[in-house]
Design an enzyme around this catalytic site. Structure first.
Site, PDB file in Angstrom:
ATOM      1  CE  LYS A   1       6.134  21.106  10.808  1.00  0.00           C
ATOM      2  NZ  LYS A   1       6.698  22.411  11.173  1.00  0.00           N
TER       3      LYS A   1
ATOM      4  CG  ASP B   1       3.237  24.691   2.388  1.00  0.00           C
ATOM      5  OD1 ASP B   1       2.281  25.264   1.869  1.00  0.00           O
ATOM      6  OD2 ASP B   1       4.414  24.925   2.085  1.00  0.00           O
TER       7      ASP B   1
END
Length: 388
Positions: free
Chosen positions: A76, A108
């Site tokens: 990410k 999340d």
């Protein structure tokens, strides 16, 4: 419409022809140079696993190991860093108010931590909204990046809504890793950031004497942003092999598979899955057109298969969480069982084929997430959680 949808009750499967001849524009060239200049950046490993090649009946199998990317346990950081860079550069060029900006997001875990890390490194602020059920370890990791964390007593959609409301205030900007109509530019930058992963694979395979690239790439999919980046990379190359591209989702949240099957983007009712980072009910609005035209195949797998794959990868020296191991679980499902010869032929695989599995996270990114009431039967109103 698809050429074939498996009638097997045990293998939710989609395949179509023509994807390998479809073409699109490439990601910007400057993304790779930007990442290379970041402190502490280095390419993540591409690990060859000969025993998997023998098991699956192909020539060579490589795993792109994203268990440590810019010091974080998932891929990410690539998207978050590029998007934050572009956002801050645009604000500076437009002459907007000086001083630190608050980067707001919902997550999340992995995406929010990556945004918080970039904010800390660049002297900005971060405000991260986390939905009910996120593991305390994931929350603590975001707090450790000096971000403000708001824990939402509701599902991910509610966290996104509150984050968007917060980002509407002065001195704040929403840096969300999924798109919906009206919010697409920053998610597009995040997807561009993921292109570095694919460029590294090309170079690493070339160093192994495989200059034409892979024959198949297996990609874990949630909303489809990483898969969008993979399609963009391999469907824009002027030369080399055009590999088959396989998306893998949990059976409890197979929104891309369902959308491909129906020929249009749809929302599905999601259930609980240990592949929490893939628990998504709606494809990203900017990813869908590329997934529709550029993916060769899609498959959905049960949680038990990803757990077995994670255990097997660990035994082979690759740290992979349940989401990352989905790439192997999906390929195993496709290359075993009834009608396997048809599926191998559809993907163009034989005993000499080169396969790349994208393991998108390490085990440190995958603390156990307990089943919450909102997880069962949850329907996404718009593109969902912080997903590949």
């Amino acid at each position: 419409m698809p050429d074939n949808i498996s009638s097997s009750r045990t293998l939710p499967w989609f395949v179509r022809s023509g994807a390998r001849t479809w073409r699109c524009l490439p990601a910007p060239d400057e993304v790779r140079a930007f990442h290379a200049a970041l402190p502490g950046h280095s390419p993540t490993p591409l690990t060859e696993l000969p025993s998997l090649a023998e098991e699956l009946g192909v020539g060579r199998v490589f795993v792109k190991d994203e268990s440590c990317r810019l010091g974080l346990p998932a891929f990410k950081a690539l998207g978050a860093s590029w998007a934050v860079h572009r956002t801050l550069a645009e604000r500076a060029a437009s002459g907007r108010e000086p001083g630190p900006v608050t980067l707001v997001t919902a997550t999340d875990g992995n995406h929010g931590r990556a945004v918080a890390r970039m904010a800390r490194l660049l002297g900005q602020h971060a405000h991260v909204f986390v939905p009910q059920g996120v593991h305390p370890q994931a929350v603590a990791a975001i707090v450790a990046e000096q971000a403000k964390v708001t824990e939402v007593t509701g599902p991910y959609d509610e966290a996104v809504r509150l984050a968007a409301e917060e980002a509407a205030g002065p001195g704040a900007v929403l840096v969300q890793d999924t798109a919906w109509p009206g919010y697409e530019r920053i998610p597009g930058w995040i997807v561009e950031g993921y292109s570095t992963l694919c460029a590294e694979i090309d170079e690493q395979l070339a160093a192994q004497g495989i200059g034409e690239g892979p024959d198949l790439v297996s990609v874990p999919v949630g909303v489809g942003s990483l898969a969008q980046a993979v399609v963009t990379h391999y469907r824009s190359r002027p030369s080399g092999r055009a590999p088959a591209l396989l998306s893998v989702e949990p059976q409890a949240a197979a929104c891309v598979l369902e959308s491909l099957t129906l020929g249009e983007p749809v929302s599905v009712t999601t259930g609980h899955t240990t592949m929490a980072g893939l628990n998504c009910g709606t494809p990203s609005s900017i990813a869908w057109p590329l997934l529709r035209d550029g993916l060769d195949a899609a498959v959905a797998v049960p949680d038990a298969d990803s757990a077995r794959a994670a255990t097997h990868l660990a035994a082979l020296g690759v740290s992979s969480g349940y989401c990352g191991a989905a790439a192997l679980a999906g390929l195993r499902a496709v290359l075993t069982g009834a009608a396997v010869d048809e599926r191998r032929a559809a993907l163009g695989l034989d005993a000499t084929s080169v396969v790349v599995l994208l393991s998108t996270e390490g085990t440190a990114a995958n603390p156990h997430r307990p089943l919450m009431g909102s997880d069962a039967g949850h329907r996404q109103a718009h593109p969902g959680p912080s997903r590949p």
